[in-house]
Design an enzyme around this catalytic site. Structure first.
Site, short mmCIF file in Angstrom:
data_model
loop_
_atom_site.label_atom_id
_atom_site.label_comp_id
_atom_site.label_asym_id
_atom_site.label_seq_id
_atom_site.Cartn_x
_atom_site.Cartn_y
_atom_site.Cartn_z
N LYS A 139 0.89 -1.32 0.12
CA LYS A 139 -0.46 -0.09 0.09
C LYS A 139 0.99 1.18 0.53
O LYS A 139 0.71 2.22 -0.73
CB LYS A 139 -1.01 -0.03 1.29
N GLN B 37 -4.10 -2.14 9.98
CA GLN B 37 -3.52 -2.71 9.10
C GLN B 37 -4.99 -4.18 10.02
O GLN B 37 -4.16 -3.75 11.61
CB GLN B 37 -2.37 -3.04 9.33
N ASP C 101 -10.47 3.13 4.57
CA ASP C 101 -11.07 2.33 4.85
C ASP C 101 -12.59 2.11 3.99
O ASP C 101 -13.45 1.01 3.65
CB ASP C 101 -10.68 0.86 5.54
#
Ligand code: NDP
Length: 297
Positions: free
Chosen positions: A52, A96, A119
């Site tokens: 990412k 994460q 997200d």
């Protein structure tokens, strides 16, 4: 002739379009910044985070790398999120998952400022998505919507079956497909581990989205002729190669492609789109927070 939907190519188009938006932000003196927070020593999580960050740097998004000792108290992660929320130079925050057991993952999701929740998992953002007024669509289902659009697959009026009901893939996917909006207007059936006669459900579908995490569970015999098949699954199975494993999807590609009208491969289908849409949400977040208008791809 079965069309193979090329996720790498569509993701590359999205990244190109984001490049123009990032240039427009730069002209206004703004550089998007995404903070990734890793509280794990799981090698897969480490790899995801570093991919990412690389993606960000490739398109001109600043990647802020924060690592927290997995044995540290939960409060250290919560305080880090609070600091990132308060930092005007940070536009997006990604923690994460999974976090260690002693950390309350729901608290993590609630704690992130919904404006920086790239997200799209904060309860406020989940609610907005369900209400048809999404702020940030979760990356995987949003990427799938883009793939379907690029492949010219009409969702309006289609019978869609989503296999899997997780918070990150199945539920938001089903919600997006049922919305009264572009890329929606489908009639959606959501299947899961308690579904009886899954094959009967998938055989009746124009679009099958497989997100169960079970290697190659959907084969050609479970599909209608000409169906569009989107394979979200990424599963490690033992293999006789140097690594000792290979990655396979939830769909048995070889038998499915004999029947399907269009199908995504694994790898090279949904995965690259998930990564591209995180960049998309980070650019969108920067635009929202700075008031600099951009055109998103
Ligand atoms: P979860 O394990 O959170 O959810 C799996 C879902 O599938 C559950 O709802 C479960 O049902 C259902 N399920 C499991 N077995 C069956 C079965 N035999 N028949 C029908 N339904 C079943 O997984 P995720 O949603 O997080 O991920 C799904 C897959 O997608 C994984 O392989 C993951 O690695 C991959 N993935 C890929 C991404 C990408 O970018 N390519 C991004 C995210 C995930 P129940 O609720 O009843 O337990």
């Amino acid at each position: 002739m079965t069309a193979i939907i090329d996720g790498d190519a569509v993701a590359s188009d999205v990244r190109d379009g984001l490049g123009d938006a990032i240039d427009a932000l730069a002209d206004a003196g703004q550089t998007p910044a995404l903070a990734t927070v890793l509280m794990s020593d799981d090698p897969a999580s480490e790899t995801y985070v570093s991919m990412k960050q690389d993606d960000c740097e490739e398109v001109g998004i600043e990647a802020i790398d924060i690592e927290i000792d997995p044995d540290a108290p939960a409060a250290e992660l919560y305080d880090t999120i609070d600091d990132l929320n308060a930092d005007d130079d940070v536009n997006g925050i990604l923690v994460q998952m999974p976090v260690p057991d002693h950390v309350d993952d729901r608290e993590v999701l609630r704690r992130i400022d919904p404006e920086k929740d790239v997200d799209g998992f904060h309860p406020e953002n989940v609610g907005r998505l369900v209400a048809g007024n999404a702020r940030y669509k979760p990356c995987t289902p949003h990427g799938i919507q883009k793939l379907l659009a690029h492949a010219g697959v009409e969702t309006e009026g289609a019978d869609a079956v989503v296999v899997g009901r997780s918070d990150i893939v199945g539920k938001p996917m089903a919600n997006l497909l049922m919305q009264k909006a572009a890329g929606g207007n489908a009639t959606v059936t959501v299947c899961h581990s308690r579904t009886e006669d899954l094959a009967a459900k998938t055989r009746g579908a124009d679009i099958v989205i497989a997100a169960a995490g079970v290697p190659e569970m959907i084969d050609g015999s479970m599909l209608a002729e000409g169906a569009t098949v989107i394979d979200v699954g990424v599963n490690r199975v033992d293999a006789d190669n140097d690594k000792g494993y290979e990655l396979v999807g939830d769909v048995d590609f070889e038998s499915a492609r004999e029947v399907a009208g269009a199908i995504t491969p694994v790898p090279g289908g949904v995965g690259p789109m998930t990564r591209a849409m995180l960049l998309y949400n980070t650019v969108k977040a920067t635009s929202r927070q700075t008031g600099v208008e951009v055109t998103l791809p």
